[in-house]
Design a protein around this motif. Structure first.
Motif, PDB file in Angstrom:
ATOM      1  N   THR A  35       0.846  -1.189   0.000  1.00 20.31           N
ATOM      2  CA  THR A  35       0.000   0.000   0.000  1.00 20.31           C
ATOM      3  C   THR A  35       0.883   1.241   0.000  1.00 20.31           C
ATOM      4  O   THR A  35       1.766   1.376   0.847  1.00 20.31           O
ATOM      5  N   VAL A  37       0.817   5.541  -0.326  1.00 22.59           N
ATOM      6  CA  VAL A  37      -0.012   6.742  -0.268  1.00 22.59           C
ATOM      7  C   VAL A  37       0.877   7.982  -0.268  1.00 22.59           C
ATOM      8  O   VAL A  37       1.806   8.085   0.541  1.00 22.59           O
ATOM      9  N   TYR A  63      -9.131  12.741   0.166  1.00 21.23           N
ATOM     10  CA  TYR A  63      -8.607  11.396  -0.087  1.00 21.23           C
ATOM     11  C   TYR A  63      -9.046  10.964  -1.472  1.00 21.23           C
ATOM     12  O   TYR A  63     -10.189  11.211  -1.875  1.00 21.23           O
ATOM     13  N   MET A  65      -8.128   7.817  -4.797  1.00 20.33           N
ATOM     14  CA  MET A  65      -7.402   6.617  -5.209  1.00 20.33           C
ATOM     15  C   MET A  65      -7.240   6.641  -6.725  1.00 20.33           C
ATOM     16  O   MET A  65      -8.208   6.891  -7.456  1.00 20.33           O
ATOM     17  N   CYS A 116      -4.408  13.033   0.678  1.00 23.26           N
ATOM     18  CA  CYS A 116      -3.909  11.659   0.697  1.00 23.26           C
ATOM     19  C   CYS A 116      -4.332  10.968  -0.595  1.00 23.26           C
ATOM     20  O   CYS A 116      -5.529  10.735  -0.816  1.00 23.26           O
ATOM     21  N   VAL A 118      -3.892   7.673  -2.886  1.00 26.03           N
ATOM     22  CA  VAL A 118      -3.444   6.279  -2.922  1.00 26.03           C
ATOM     23  C   VAL A 118      -2.996   5.951  -4.340  1.00 26.03           C
ATOM     24  O   VAL A 118      -3.803   6.009  -5.273  1.00 26.03           O
ATOM     25  N   ALA A 121      -2.934   0.215  -3.812  1.00 28.40           N
ATOM     26  CA  ALA A 121      -3.717  -0.218  -2.656  1.00 28.40           C
ATOM     27  C   ALA A 121      -3.598  -1.721  -2.445  1.00 28.40           C
ATOM     28  O   ALA A 121      -3.786  -2.507  -3.372  1.00 28.40           O
ATOM     29  N   THR A 125      -5.624   1.378   3.458  1.00 23.16           N
ATOM     30  CA  THR A 125      -5.292   2.676   2.873  1.00 23.16           C
ATOM     31  C   THR A 125      -5.664   3.821   3.813  1.00 23.16           C
ATOM     32  O   THR A 125      -4.952   4.824   3.893  1.00 23.16           O
ATOM     33  N   ALA A 129      -3.080   6.444   5.438  1.00 19.20           N
ATOM     34  CA  ALA A 129      -3.267   7.876   5.188  1.00 19.20           C
ATOM     35  C   ALA A 129      -3.199   8.671   6.487  1.00 19.20           C
ATOM     36  O   ALA A 129      -2.632   9.775   6.516  1.00 19.20           O
TER      37      ALA A 129
END
Length: 240
Positions: A35, A37, A63, A65, A116, A118, A121, A125, A129
């Protein structure tokens, strides 16, 4: 032994690359196992309107991804026209986790944004973070002190987060995605360096769990958080 060779009470390998992006006041790449980040802290010299006149600052988070952070592509939320419920929940969790360890009065009327993102992943996560976001936050606040913008360093305590779960008959620390998928109990824990709880998010995914199992989960989680805070201290030094 787990699939990756860890013991039940063992964290994945943690790696922190500092000053990962050159523009933010605080920036790191935080890795826990597979993972990864990017955690950026940005100082904004204004506060939300509802805070006007209270003579204190604010810490909030966003946040996201990347589409191929997982084994299949996920559409960017921006292209769908709305932020998903999971994303909103995690953003709020990050902000709630960081604010209690900061003297917002000492911060002054400014906002610290914790972004944050990602990029890869493999479970945990949100906890990564939080743990990495704290490091980026401290780096940003240190820069404000060095520039003479802040007179007093506003950090009150360390904070870190970790996942714990029951997979079969085993209670495991820091779940990878393959373990998380099979967990009968899944819990995320946020604690301070002084051993106080900020958030406990737990649910029975399969079978209900009893008080004895909950106590074991919390004990294992606290052990993992203490290890993560030691890593933070090795990077940041003694800040409280």
């Amino acid at each position: 032994m787990r699939d990756d060779g860890r013991n039940e009470n063992e964290l994945r390998k943690v790696r922190v690359e500092q000053d990962y992006i050159k523009y933010p006041e605080g920036s790191i790449l935080f890795e826990m196992g597979d993972t990864k980040v990017i955690c950026n802290a940005t100082v904004e010299e204004k506060i939300p309107g509802w805070l006007k006149g209270q003579e204190k600052g604010w810490i909030t988070a966003e946040y996201s991804m990347l589409p191929r952070a997982t084994d299949v592509r996920t559409r960017r939320e921006a292209t769908q026209g709305k932020i998903g419920g999971r994303t909103q929940e995690i953003q709020r969790l990050i902000g709630r986790s960081l604010r209690p360890v900061v003297d917002l009065k000492a911060l002054g009327e400014r906002t610290i944004w914790i972004d944050c993102d990602v990029i890869q992943a493999d479970g945990g996560t949100r906890t990564a973070a939080i743990t990495g976001g704290f490091i980026a936050l401290v780096k940003a606040l240190q820069s404000l002190v060095e520039k003479g913008i802040l007179k007093n360093f506003p950090i009150l305590d360390y904070v870190a987060a970790v996942s714990i779960g029951k997979v079969g008959e085993n209670i495991l620390l820091d779940l990878a995605y393959s373990e998380d998928c099979e967990a009968d109990v899944d819990l995320n824990l946020v604690m301070t360096g002084s051993g106080k709880f900020i958030e406990i998010q737990g649910t029975a995914e399969g079978y209900p769990f009893n008080r004895e199992e909950l106590d074991e989960i919390l004990m294992l989680g606290e052990e993992g958080i203490n290890k993560l805070i030691e890593i933070q201290k090795s990077i940041l030094g003694s800040i409280v």
